[in-house]
Design a protein around this motif. Sequence first.
Motif, PDB file in Angstrom:
ATOM      1  N   VAL A 161       0.834  -1.201   0.000  1.00 45.99           N
ATOM      2  CA  VAL A 161       0.000   0.000   0.000  1.00 45.99           C
ATOM      3  C   VAL A 161       0.868   1.249   0.000  1.00 45.99           C
ATOM      4  N   VAL A 162       1.940   1.246   0.776  1.00 50.36           N
ATOM      5  CA  VAL A 162       2.866   2.384   0.792  1.00 50.36           C
ATOM      6  C   VAL A 162       3.534   2.544  -0.567  1.00 50.36           C
ATOM      7  N   ASP A 163       3.896   1.427  -1.177  1.00 52.31           N
ATOM      8  CA  ASP A 163       4.511   1.483  -2.501  1.00 52.31           C
ATOM      9  C   ASP A 163       3.522   2.009  -3.541  1.00 52.31           C
ATOM     10  N   THR A 164       2.263   1.686  -3.389  1.00 57.81           N
ATOM     11  CA  THR A 164       1.244   2.217  -4.295  1.00 57.81           C
ATOM     12  C   THR A 164       1.125   3.728  -4.144  1.00 57.81           C
ATOM     13  N   ALA A 165       1.295   4.221  -2.920  1.00 58.09           N
ATOM     14  CA  ALA A 165       1.275   5.670  -2.702  1.00 58.09           C
ATOM     15  C   ALA A 165       2.455   6.342  -3.398  1.00 58.09           C
ATOM     16  N   VAL A 166       3.580   5.651  -3.503  1.00 57.51           N
ATOM     17  CA  VAL A 166       4.737   6.190  -4.221  1.00 57.51           C
ATOM     18  C   VAL A 166       4.497   6.133  -5.727  1.00 57.51           C
ATOM     19  N   LEU A 167       3.728   5.162  -6.173  1.00 49.45           N
ATOM     20  CA  LEU A 167       3.467   4.994  -7.596  1.00 49.45           C
ATOM     21  C   LEU A 167       2.572   6.092  -8.161  1.00 49.45           C
ATOM     22  N   ALA A 168       1.687   6.635  -7.349  1.00 46.44           N
ATOM     23  CA  ALA A 168       0.739   7.647  -7.838  1.00 46.44           C
ATOM     24  C   ALA A 168       1.431   8.871  -8.453  1.00 46.44           C
ATOM     25  N   PRO A 169       2.429   9.483  -7.801  1.00 43.52           N
ATOM     26  CA  PRO A 169       3.108  10.620  -8.454  1.00 43.52           C
ATOM     27  C   PRO A 169       3.855  10.228  -9.725  1.00 43.52           C
ATOM     28  N   CYS A 170       4.363   8.993  -9.781  1.00 42.61           N
ATOM     29  CA  CYS A 170       5.040   8.535 -11.000  1.00 42.61           C
ATOM     30  C   CYS A 170       4.057   8.491 -12.166  1.00 42.61           C
ATOM     31  N   LEU A 171       2.878   7.960 -11.914  1.00 44.40           N
ATOM     32  CA  LEU A 171       1.880   7.876 -12.979  1.00 44.40           C
ATOM     33  C   LEU A 171       1.384   9.261 -13.386  1.00 44.40           C
ATOM     34  N   TRP A 172       1.283  10.164 -12.423  1.00 44.04           N
ATOM     35  CA  TRP A 172       0.882  11.534 -12.749  1.00 44.04           C
ATOM     36  C   TRP A 172       1.934  12.179 -13.644  1.00 44.04           C
ATOM     37  N   ARG A 173       3.204  11.977 -13.329  1.00 45.02           N
ATOM     38  CA  ARG A 173       4.275  12.578 -14.125  1.00 45.02           C
ATOM     39  C   ARG A 173       4.339  11.929 -15.501  1.00 45.02           C
ATOM     40  N   CYS A 174       3.966  10.662 -15.620  1.00 42.06           N
ATOM     41  CA  CYS A 174       3.928  10.001 -16.925  1.00 42.06           C
ATOM     42  C   CYS A 174       2.857  10.602 -17.828  1.00 42.06           C
ATOM     43  N   ALA A 175       1.797  11.125 -17.232  1.00 40.39           N
ATOM     44  CA  ALA A 175       0.663  11.599 -18.012  1.00 40.39           C
ATOM     45  C   ALA A 175       0.695  13.091 -18.300  1.00 40.39           C
ATOM     46  N   VAL A 176       1.354  13.878 -17.464  1.00 37.26           N
ATOM     47  CA  VAL A 176       1.284  15.334 -17.571  1.00 37.26           C
ATOM     48  C   VAL A 176       2.698  15.908 -17.544  1.00 37.26           C
ATOM     49  N   GLY A 177       2.923  16.909 -18.376  1.00 35.14           N
ATOM     50  CA  GLY A 177       4.193  17.618 -18.337  1.00 35.14           C
ATOM     51  C   GLY A 177       4.971  17.503 -19.624  1.00 35.14           C
ATOM     52  N   PRO A 178       6.135  18.135 -19.647  1.00 32.49           N
ATOM     53  CA  PRO A 178       6.974  18.057 -20.840  1.00 32.49           C
ATOM     54  C   PRO A 178       7.527  16.643 -21.033  1.00 32.49           C
ATOM     55  N   PRO A 179       7.917  16.311 -22.247  1.00 31.88           N
ATOM     56  CA  PRO A 179       8.363  14.936 -22.538  1.00 31.88           C
ATOM     57  C   PRO A 179       9.532  14.463 -21.681  1.00 31.88           C
ATOM     58  N   GLU A 180      10.449  15.348 -21.333  1.00 34.66           N
ATOM     59  CA  GLU A 180      11.600  14.929 -20.537  1.00 34.66           C
ATOM     60  C   GLU A 180      11.168  14.476 -19.143  1.00 34.66           C
ATOM     61  N   GLU A 181      10.210  15.194 -18.543  1.00 34.56           N
ATOM     62  CA  GLU A 181       9.736  14.813 -17.218  1.00 34.56           C
ATOM     63  C   GLU A 181       8.859  13.568 -17.290  1.00 34.56           C
ATOM     64  N   ARG A 182       8.136  13.399 -18.390  1.00 38.97           N
ATOM     65  CA  ARG A 182       7.349  12.187 -18.562  1.00 38.97           C
ATOM     66  C   ARG A 182       8.262  10.969 -18.694  1.00 38.97           C
ATOM     67  N   LEU A 183       9.398  11.147 -19.358  1.00 37.23           N
ATOM     68  CA  LEU A 183      10.374  10.070 -19.457  1.00 37.23           C
ATOM     69  C   LEU A 183      10.897   9.684 -18.078  1.00 37.23           C
ATOM     70  N   ALA A 184      11.150  10.675 -17.238  1.00 37.18           N
ATOM     71  CA  ALA A 184      11.600  10.380 -15.875  1.00 37.18           C
ATOM     72  C   ALA A 184      10.533   9.618 -15.102  1.00 37.18           C
ATOM     73  N   GLY A 185       9.268   9.960 -15.314  1.00 39.97           N
ATOM     74  CA  GLY A 185       8.190   9.232 -14.652  1.00 39.97           C
ATOM     75  C   GLY A 185       8.109   7.788 -15.097  1.00 39.97           C
ATOM     76  N   VAL A 186       8.284   7.546 -16.387  1.00 41.84           N
ATOM     77  CA  VAL A 186       8.270   6.179 -16.905  1.00 41.84           C
ATOM     78  C   VAL A 186       9.459   5.388 -16.353  1.00 41.84           C
ATOM     79  N   ALA A 187      10.618   6.029 -16.313  1.00 45.14           N
ATOM     80  CA  ALA A 187      11.819   5.348 -15.828  1.00 45.14           C
ATOM     81  C   ALA A 187      11.698   4.990 -14.342  1.00 45.14           C
ATOM     82  N   LEU A 188      11.020   5.822 -13.574  1.00 42.60           N
ATOM     83  CA  LEU A 188      10.855   5.539 -12.149  1.00 42.60           C
ATOM     84  C   LEU A 188       9.710   4.570 -11.884  1.00 42.60           C
ATOM     85  N   ALA A 189       8.695   4.568 -12.716  1.00 44.21           N
ATOM     86  CA  ALA A 189       7.536   3.703 -12.495  1.00 44.21           C
ATOM     87  C   ALA A 189       7.891   2.223 -12.655  1.00 44.21           C
TER      88      ALA A 189
END
Length: 93
Positions: free
Chosen positions: A9-37
Amino acid sequence: MNAWLVAAVVDTAVLAPCLWRCAVGPPEERLAGVALAGPVVTVLFLLLAQGLSRPSYGDLALVLAVLAPAGTLVFTRLLAGEPHRDAADEGSG
């Protein structure tokens, strides 16, 4: 509910910002979200495998650990914007 599921459950809470960054923002930050997810979801599957006593989830985590970096590399190549050239195109010039 055991400690493994609480950690999931705690790990799922960490996953939420990663998925948000994957969906919104400039491509470079979306890449960082994908790499962390990728690693976060891998850890999530390992925690669920222990918490639910399902060894097959561990297998899924191992497959994801191998494929997630490859997906990040593909997305990076697309982000670079270089056109794809086939070997057949190079020889017919």
